[in-house]
Motif scaffolding. Structure first.
Motif, short mmCIF file in Angstrom:
data_model
loop_
_atom_site.label_atom_id
_atom_site.label_comp_id
_atom_site.label_asym_id
_atom_site.label_seq_id
_atom_site.Cartn_x
_atom_site.Cartn_y
_atom_site.Cartn_z
N PHE A 221 87.79 19.06 71.51
CA PHE A 221 87.40 19.30 70.32
C PHE A 221 88.21 20.69 69.86
CE2 PHE A 221 84.50 20.98 66.90
CZ PHE A 221 84.82 20.07 66.28
N VAL A 222 89.43 20.23 68.56
CA VAL A 222 90.56 20.56 68.27
C VAL A 222 90.32 22.40 67.97
CG1 VAL A 222 90.06 20.24 65.58
CG2 VAL A 222 92.27 21.00 66.74
N GLN A 223 88.97 22.39 67.30
CA GLN A 223 88.61 23.54 68.09
C GLN A 223 88.11 24.91 69.02
OE1 GLN A 223 88.16 25.70 64.84
NE2 GLN A 223 88.90 23.64 63.87
N ASP A 224 88.17 24.29 69.53
CA ASP A 224 88.00 24.74 70.62
C ASP A 224 89.59 24.85 71.55
OD1 ASP A 224 85.12 25.15 71.83
OD2 ASP A 224 85.17 22.81 72.41
N HIS A 225 90.24 24.11 71.70
CA HIS A 225 91.99 24.51 71.61
C HIS A 225 92.33 25.42 70.64
CE1 HIS A 225 96.59 21.97 71.79
NE2 HIS A 225 96.15 23.44 71.96
N CYS A 226 92.33 25.50 69.99
CA CYS A 226 92.56 26.38 68.83
C CYS A 226 91.99 28.08 69.39
CB CYS A 226 91.83 26.94 67.67
SG CYS A 226 92.93 25.32 66.23
N LEU A 239 101.73 36.05 80.00
CA LEU A 239 103.09 35.04 79.97
C LEU A 239 104.27 34.47 81.44
CD1 LEU A 239 105.18 38.65 78.49
CD2 LEU A 239 105.24 36.25 76.96
N GLY A 240 105.28 33.63 80.90
CA GLY A 240 105.95 33.30 82.23
C GLY A 240 104.72 32.05 82.82
N LYS A 241 103.24 31.66 81.97
CA LYS A 241 102.49 31.10 83.09
C LYS A 241 102.15 29.58 82.17
CE LYS A 241 99.36 34.34 85.18
NZ LYS A 241 98.77 35.37 85.55
N THR A 242 101.59 28.58 82.84
CA THR A 242 101.02 27.59 82.91
C THR A 242 99.55 26.70 82.11
OG1 THR A 242 103.36 26.30 82.80
CG2 THR A 242 101.56 24.55 81.72
N TYR A 243 99.12 26.64 81.56
CA TYR A 243 97.66 26.63 82.25
C TYR A 243 96.84 25.49 80.88
CZ TYR A 243 96.95 31.96 82.22
OH TYR A 243 97.30 33.16 82.77
N LEU A 244 96.03 24.59 82.11
CA LEU A 244 95.63 23.60 81.86
C LEU A 244 94.64 23.25 80.52
CD1 LEU A 244 97.91 22.21 83.43
CD2 LEU A 244 95.86 20.47 83.83
N LEU A 245 93.96 22.60 79.66
CA LEU A 245 93.14 22.64 79.00
C LEU A 245 92.74 21.41 78.77
CD1 LEU A 245 94.48 25.24 75.88
CD2 LEU A 245 93.34 25.91 77.87
N LEU A 296 91.14 33.69 81.35
CA LEU A 296 91.40 33.41 79.80
C LEU A 296 89.47 33.75 79.44
CD1 LEU A 296 94.01 30.87 78.94
CD2 LEU A 296 94.48 33.16 79.43
N GLY A 297 88.58 33.35 80.85
CA GLY A 297 87.52 33.35 80.39
C GLY A 297 87.57 32.49 78.81
N TRP A 298 87.72 31.35 79.06
CA TRP A 298 87.78 30.46 78.34
C TRP A 298 87.34 28.77 78.74
CZ3 TRP A 298 89.29 24.90 78.32
CH2 TRP A 298 88.99 24.59 77.08
N GLU A 299 86.09 28.09 77.79
CA GLU A 299 85.54 27.36 78.21
C GLU A 299 85.28 26.42 77.18
OE1 GLU A 299 82.31 27.53 80.88
OE2 GLU A 299 81.20 28.80 79.50
N PRO A 300 84.98 25.18 76.73
CA PRO A 300 84.28 24.54 75.53
C PRO A 300 83.50 25.16 75.50
CG PRO A 300 85.78 23.13 76.94
CD PRO A 300 85.20 24.47 77.97
#
Length: 344
Positions: A221-226, A239-245, A296-300
């Protein structure tokens, strides 16, 4: 924290416009310059509600224009790079524009970023750079998966990813990258599967599905991406890192997704029309976003069902936004979704 100045490329597109609206709402002291060439998928109507915000400024132009890019980047601290040609079908029809925008344009931005000593260059990319997974397997893409792009679109995005990392390694450019799965939500151009299905139903038309319909995509969902991009930008340790979403923890085929939408809209499945498959159509994408959760403490925040409910309601109430876009692209729709049986 002092106010920040962001350059957002491709901010009149689907994800970029949602990000600008999200950022201005959550960081009202920050300023945003939106650089967009207003190609077919760029639409200033996406940001009509923020057009008069004194902290928002739109500049029409191409990211492959070095002079313009240097000028608009001059007073910015952060670049969030969305600008890209993104539709696989269009990349098959005309690969050259994908190279010009996604590779050459990204390189122009990176050179300007070095010139202006930015705090961060954040690059938005796709899970499609990793290729295709076996249907029925439990494998998922992660940050260490080898690149294996299969379409001109994904190859151009893979090249841009490598350029960003090369500028970081070679010149010390502070960068970060997020590779996301298929986004859906409000203001998405109606050539993509979710809005195409919704708008076809509203118009009383057939709903095309490629091949046997068993192709699998992850849906975010685009809001979760934001929200995820925000977490990356505000954390210096990224910085210098890659994250999959990504957004799903189990596979959903394209045909199952279309049927979910039809059920929610009270439409019989008989409107589905299986059409000839896309050339080189990747079978399965699946994303492991556990690193984003851990660091990041992120999840959908929404399930696919909840996100679809919100998306369907938006398209039902905003036909004046999407109808002209479909009318203008009628030739493309007729070329790519021809009414012929699938051979697979």
């Amino acid at each position: 924290m002092s106010a920040r100045s962001l350059l957002v490329t491709g901010g009149a597109g689907f994800i970029g416009s949602n990000f600008i609206r999200y950022w201005l709402e959550h960081h009202p002291s920050d300023t945003i310059v939106n650089l967009d060439a207003l190609t077919y998928a760029g639409n200033l109507a996406n940001l009509a509600d923020v057009a008069d915000n004194p902290n928002y400024n739109f500049v029409e132009g191409n990211i492959a224009d070095p002079e313009l890019v240097s000028k608009v980047m001059a007073n910015c601290q952060l670049v969030v790079h969305f600008a890209a040609e993104t539709h696989v079908d269009r990349s098959i029809l005309n690969p050259s524009i994908f190279l010009e925008t996604n590779v050459t344009g990204t390189n122009v931005l990176l050179q300007a970023a070095l010139e202006h000593h930015l705090d961060r260059f954040h690059h938005i990319s796709t899970d499609e750079v990793y290729g295709s997974l076996e249907l029925g397997s439990t494998d998922r893409f992660n940050e260490t998966t080898a690149y294996d792009p299969h379409s001109p679109y994904s190859a151009s995005k893979a090249a841009s990813d490598h350029l960003v990392r090369a500028y970081g390694q070679t010149y010390g450019l502070p960068f970060s990258i997020t590779n996301c799965s298929n986004n859906y939500g409000q203001y998405q151009f109606p050539e993509k599967l979710v809005p195409l299905t919704i708008t076809q139903v509203i118009q009383g038309k057939r709903v095309p599905v490629y091949g046997d319909g068993r192709h699998v995509r992850d849906w975010l969902f685009v809001q979760d991406h934001c929200r995820a991009i925000e977490r990356v930008l505000l954390d210096k340790t990224t910085l210098g890192k890659t994250y999959l979403l990504g957004g799903l923890d189990q596979d959903v085929s394209n045909l199952e997704l279309v049927k979910m939408i039809l059920d929610k809209m009270g439409q019989d499945h008989q409107v589905i029309e299986m059409v000839a498959d896309r050339q080189g159509h990747d079978r399965r994408y699946a994303v492991d976003w556990s690193l984003s959760t851990q660091e990041l403490g992120w999840e959908p925040s929404v399930t696919l069902s909840q996100g679809l409910d919100q998306t369907i309601a938006w398209y039902q109430h905003n036909q004046q936004w999407w109808q002209p876009l479909k009318d203008q692209s009628q030739d493309f729709f007729e070329t790519n979704y021809q009414s012929q049986p699938s051979t697979s």
